[in-house]
Design a protein around this motif. Sequence first.
Motif, PDB file in Angstrom:
ATOM      1  N   LEU A   1       0.678  -1.060   0.016  1.00  0.00           N
ATOM      2  CA  LEU A   1      -0.020   0.000   0.064  1.00  0.00           C
ATOM      3  C   LEU A   1       0.845   1.216  -0.052  1.00  0.00           C
ATOM      4  N   PHE A   2       1.797   1.242   0.787  1.00  0.00           N
ATOM      5  CA  PHE A   2       2.730   2.488   0.940  1.00  0.00           C
ATOM      6  C   PHE A   2       3.695   2.777  -0.495  1.00  0.00           C
ATOM      7  N   ALA A   3       4.099   1.470  -1.040  1.00  0.00           N
ATOM      8  CA  ALA A   3       4.994   1.534  -2.257  1.00  0.00           C
ATOM      9  C   ALA A   3       3.772   2.129  -3.287  1.00  0.00           C
ATOM     10  N   GLY A   4       2.813   1.660  -3.718  1.00  0.00           N
ATOM     11  CA  GLY A   4       1.532   2.028  -4.359  1.00  0.00           C
ATOM     12  C   GLY A   4       1.542   3.687  -4.301  1.00  0.00           C
ATOM     13  N   ALA A   5       1.235   4.042  -2.846  1.00  0.00           N
ATOM     14  CA  ALA A   5       1.165   5.484  -2.357  1.00  0.00           C
ATOM     15  C   ALA A   5       2.165   6.544  -3.150  1.00  0.00           C
ATOM     16  N   ALA A   6       3.526   5.920  -2.870  1.00  0.00           N
ATOM     17  CA  ALA A   6       4.640   6.333  -3.211  1.00  0.00           C
ATOM     18  C   ALA A   6       4.602   6.716  -4.637  1.00  0.00           C
ATOM     19  N   ILE A   7       4.324   5.791  -5.360  1.00  0.00           N
ATOM     20  CA  ILE A   7       4.363   5.947  -6.890  1.00  0.00           C
ATOM     21  C   ILE A   7       3.231   6.868  -7.424  1.00  0.00           C
ATOM     22  N   MET A   8       2.053   6.811  -6.592  1.00  0.00           N
ATOM     23  CA  MET A   8       1.005   7.739  -6.911  1.00  0.00           C
ATOM     24  C   MET A   8       1.525   9.409  -6.744  1.00  0.00           C
ATOM     25  N   MET A   9       2.232   9.441  -5.687  1.00  0.00           N
ATOM     26  CA  MET A   9       2.745  10.628  -5.274  1.00  0.00           C
ATOM     27  C   MET A   9       3.943  11.226  -5.835  1.00  0.00           C
ATOM     28  N   LEU A  10       4.548  10.398  -6.706  1.00  0.00           N
ATOM     29  CA  LEU A  10       5.915  10.613  -7.132  1.00  0.00           C
ATOM     30  C   LEU A  10       5.826  11.926  -8.309  1.00  0.00           C
ATOM     31  N   PRO A  11       4.823  11.832  -9.178  1.00  0.00           N
ATOM     32  CA  PRO A  11       4.802  12.811 -10.225  1.00  0.00           C
ATOM     33  C   PRO A  11       4.517  14.244  -9.527  1.00  0.00           C
ATOM     34  N   PHE A  12       3.830  14.204  -8.338  1.00  0.00           N
ATOM     35  CA  PHE A  12       3.415  15.732  -7.696  1.00  0.00           C
ATOM     36  C   PHE A  12       4.790  15.950  -7.077  1.00  0.00           C
ATOM     37  N   PHE A  13       5.648  15.212  -6.455  1.00  0.00           N
ATOM     38  CA  PHE A  13       6.852  15.327  -5.939  1.00  0.00           C
ATOM     39  C   PHE A  13       7.890  15.849  -6.599  1.00  0.00           C
ATOM     40  N   TRP A  14       7.985  15.201  -8.002  1.00  0.00           N
ATOM     41  CA  TRP A  14       8.785  15.609  -9.207  1.00  0.00           C
ATOM     42  C   TRP A  14       8.676  16.737  -9.582  1.00  0.00           C
ATOM     43  N   MET A  15       7.381  17.029  -9.763  1.00  0.00           N
ATOM     44  CA  MET A  15       6.655  18.559 -10.187  1.00  0.00           C
ATOM     45  C   MET A  15       7.412  19.636  -9.262  1.00  0.00           C
ATOM     46  N   LEU A  16       7.091  19.281  -7.859  1.00  0.00           N
ATOM     47  CA  LEU A  16       7.335  20.509  -6.913  1.00  0.00           C
ATOM     48  C   LEU A  16       9.223  20.730  -7.033  1.00  0.00           C
ATOM     49  N   THR A  17       9.772  19.445  -7.076  1.00  0.00           N
ATOM     50  CA  THR A  17      11.261  19.518  -6.827  1.00  0.00           C
ATOM     51  C   THR A  17      12.026  20.096  -8.402  1.00  0.00           C
ATOM     52  N   SER A  18      11.104  19.783  -9.045  1.00  0.00           N
ATOM     53  CA  SER A  18      11.674  20.453 -10.567  1.00  0.00           C
ATOM     54  C   SER A  18      11.633  22.013 -10.470  1.00  0.00           C
ATOM     55  N   SER A  19      10.403  22.345 -10.083  1.00  0.00           N
ATOM     56  CA  SER A  19       9.922  23.803 -10.218  1.00  0.00           C
ATOM     57  C   SER A  19      10.855  24.619  -9.400  1.00  0.00           C
ATOM     58  N   LEU A  20      11.648  23.961  -8.532  1.00  0.00           N
ATOM     59  CA  LEU A  20      12.835  24.779  -7.728  1.00  0.00           C
ATOM     60  C   LEU A  20      14.223  24.469  -8.157  1.00  0.00           C
ATOM     61  N   LYS A  21      14.264  23.944  -9.310  1.00  0.00           N
ATOM     62  CA  LYS A  21      15.991  23.541  -9.506  1.00  0.00           C
ATOM     63  C   LYS A  21      16.251  24.777 -10.525  1.00  0.00           C
ATOM     64  N   ALA A  22      17.597  24.893 -10.476  1.00  0.00           N
ATOM     65  CA  ALA A  22      18.259  25.855 -11.504  1.00  0.00           C
ATOM     66  C   ALA A  22      18.342  25.237 -12.684  1.00  0.00           C
ATOM     67  N   PRO A  23      18.514  26.075 -13.959  1.00  0.00           N
ATOM     68  CA  PRO A  23      18.480  25.607 -15.342  1.00  0.00           C
ATOM     69  C   PRO A  23      19.425  24.385 -15.296  1.00  0.00           C
ATOM     70  N   HIS A  24      20.850  24.652 -14.932  1.00  0.00           N
ATOM     71  CA  HIS A  24      21.759  23.555 -15.036  1.00  0.00           C
ATOM     72  C   HIS A  24      21.178  22.129 -14.424  1.00  0.00           C
ATOM     73  N   GLU A  25      20.501  22.319 -13.452  1.00  0.00           N
ATOM     74  CA  GLU A  25      20.051  20.853 -12.710  1.00  0.00           C
ATOM     75  C   GLU A  25      18.922  20.333 -13.574  1.00  0.00           C
ATOM     76  N   MET A  26      18.494  20.909 -14.326  1.00  0.00           N
ATOM     77  CA  MET A  26      17.374  20.406 -15.262  1.00  0.00           C
ATOM     78  C   MET A  26      17.987  19.526 -16.465  1.00  0.00           C
ATOM     79  N   THR A  27      19.163  19.566 -16.610  1.00  0.00           N
ATOM     80  CA  THR A  27      19.918  18.724 -17.722  1.00  0.00           C
ATOM     81  C   THR A  27      20.900  17.801 -17.097  1.00  0.00           C
TER      82      THR A  27
END
Lengths: 284, 324
Positions: free
Chosen positions: A25-51
Motif C-alpha cells: 500500500l505504501f509503495a503504491g501510494a509513493a508511486i502515486m505521489m511521485l509525479p507531484f513530488f517531481w513537479m515540486l522539486t523540478s519547479s525549484l531547480k536551477a537551469p543546469h540542474e534540469m539537464t
Amino acid sequence: MLAQHETWQYRWRKTASRTILYLVLFAGAAIMMLPFFWMLTSSLKAPHEMTLRTIQWFPKVPQWENYKIAWNAAPFGTYFKNSFTIALAVTFIEVIFSSLAAFAFAKFNFFGKNFLFVLFLGTMMIPGEVMLIPNYITMVDFGWVDTYYALIIPWTVSVFSIFLLRQFFMSIPHDLFEAALLDGCGKFRFLTTILLPLSKPAIVTVMLFKFIGSWNSFLWVLIMTNTPKMRTIPVGLTYFVSDVGSYYNYLMAASTFAMAPILILFLVLQKQFIQGIAHTGLKG
Amino acid sequence: MIKIPSEMRTKKYWRETFEAYLYLLPAFVVLGMFSFYPVVKSIYMSFFDWSLLRQQQYFVGFENYQRILSDKVFHQAINNTIRYVIGYVPFSIGLALIVAVLLNSKIRFRGTLRLAYFLPWVTSSVAISMVWRWIFNQHYGLLNMLLVRLSNMVNAVVSFVTLGNYPEVWQFSNPNWLMDPKWTIINIVIIAVWKSMGYNIVIFLAGLQNVPNELYEAAEVDGASPWQSFRKITLPLISPTTFFISIISIIGAFKLFTEIYVLYTGRPGPLNSGMTIVYYVYRNAFERYRMGYASAAAYILFGIIFVFTLIQMAVAKRKVHYAS
C-alpha cells in the motif's frame, strides 16, 4: 491443544501478511505521489540542474524566483481571474437552477413529469462531443465567442446535479412538505428555508464537482477563446508551453500554481468530497 | 376512448403542473438551447457539406459518413482508441480493486493512504499531462533515469546469481517515449490509470462497505482461504459497483482528447499515433472548419459508445448480482 490463533505459525503468518500489506500500500501510494513530488522539486531547480542525466531528488538551492519568472512570463493573473470568475459563476447559478428543477421533480405531481425526467436523463447518455459543434455555431451566431457568456451560460445546468439533488430531496419525508404547506408555508419558502438547509451534504457535493469540473475544463474553453484576456488557467497553460518551450523548471512552477487552488480546496473538503463520490457511485 | 385519470381533471393538478413548469423553466431553457437543440442539429448538419468559411451549405446525404468510414486516418483513430480502451479499462479497474480490497482491511493510516491514491483525480488534466511530459523526457526525464537504475540493479543481481554468465540481461535502450509512435498509447494509458485510480478506489470502497462482515467470518470458520472468499463473496457482491465503474471508464476512455493534446502540444502524437475519435472530430471541426463532416464523426462516436453500453448491459444482466 492450543486454539488456532495462539499458535506461533499463525501469529507469524499474520505479522508477515500485515507487513506485506503495508509495504504494497505504501509503495503504491509513493508511486502515486511521485509525479507531484517531481513537479515540486523540478519547479525549484536551477537551469543546469534540469539537464542532469542522473536523478537529483532535491535542488541544491531552491530557486523560488522560478515561480516569479513563470508568473510574469504569461498573463497568469488574468487566467486566474477568469478561472475563478467562471468557476464561481457556473457553480452558483448551477446550484440554483438545479435545485429548482430537482424540487419540481421530487415534490410536485404534474403533467409530463416522467416524460421530462427521462428526456433530461437522456442527455446524459449522449457524449458532449456531439453537441460541441452546433453549440460552437450558436455561440458564433450570438456573438458570444471570447466572452464570459460562452464560458458560463451553457454550463449552468447539469442533469447529473438535478438527478443527485432529486434523489436527496426525495429521501426527505413528503409529510414534512405537506405539513409545511398546511401551516401556510409557500412552496418556494419550503425549498429555501427547509429543504435546502436539510440537503447540505448533497448541495456541497454538487457544488464541489461543478467547481472542479469548471476549473479543469479544457476543450470548450480552447475553442471558445481567441485572446489571452479570456483564457482560463488550463488553456493558458498550453499556450505558455509554446512560449517557454522546454524550460521545464518554469513549466513545473506554472503547473504547480495552476493546480494549487483545487488541491487546497480538496484537502480542506476531502471528507465531503469522498463521501460525495461514494454516494454517487452507489446510486449508479 | 382515452380514459383520463381522475387526478388530471382537478384544478389543483393543473395549478401544480403550472408551478412545476416554472421551477423547471431555467433548466429547460438552458438544456433546450445547449443540449436538445444541438443533438438534433448535429444530426441535420452531418448530412451537409457544412463549412464555417462560407454562407451556403450543401446537402450531401450520407456522403460524410461514407467518407469518414473509408478514411485511413479515421481507421487509425478507431484503432488507437480501441487499443487505449483495452489497455486502460482493465488496468484501471483491476488495480483499483486490489488497492480497495487491501485498504478495506483493518489498517492504520487508511485515510492518508486513500488521500494519496485519490489526489491525482482532482488535478487538471492539462497541468498533470505537462508534468508527465517532463517525466517522459528521453534524456532528463524521471522515468528513464529510474529505469536505468532499475536495469543496473537487475543486471547486477542476475550477474551475481549466474556467476557472471549473464552480465546484461536487461539491455536498457533509453526509449524515446514521446517521439516513438509505438509508446504513444501506452504513455496515455499510464497517465490515465494513474489519474483515475483514486476515483475507482473510492467507489469500490463504498461497494465493499456493503458486503456484510458475517459472510467473511462464516467463510473463515468453514476454512475458506482469503482468495476463495474474495472469489466467492467479494467479487459477486460488488459486481454492481464493478459494472458501474466499467461503464463510466469505457465511456470516458472513448472520449480521450485532452491528455493527447497536451502531451503532444496540440498534435495527435507522432505519425498520428495518438489520433483518437474525439481528436478527429476536433481537427475536422476546429482546424479545418468542416462542421458537417465533424458532426458525422461525432455521431459515429455516439453510436460506438451506445453499442458498447448495450453490450455491457446485456452482459450485466447475466453476470451482475443485485441484492434483492
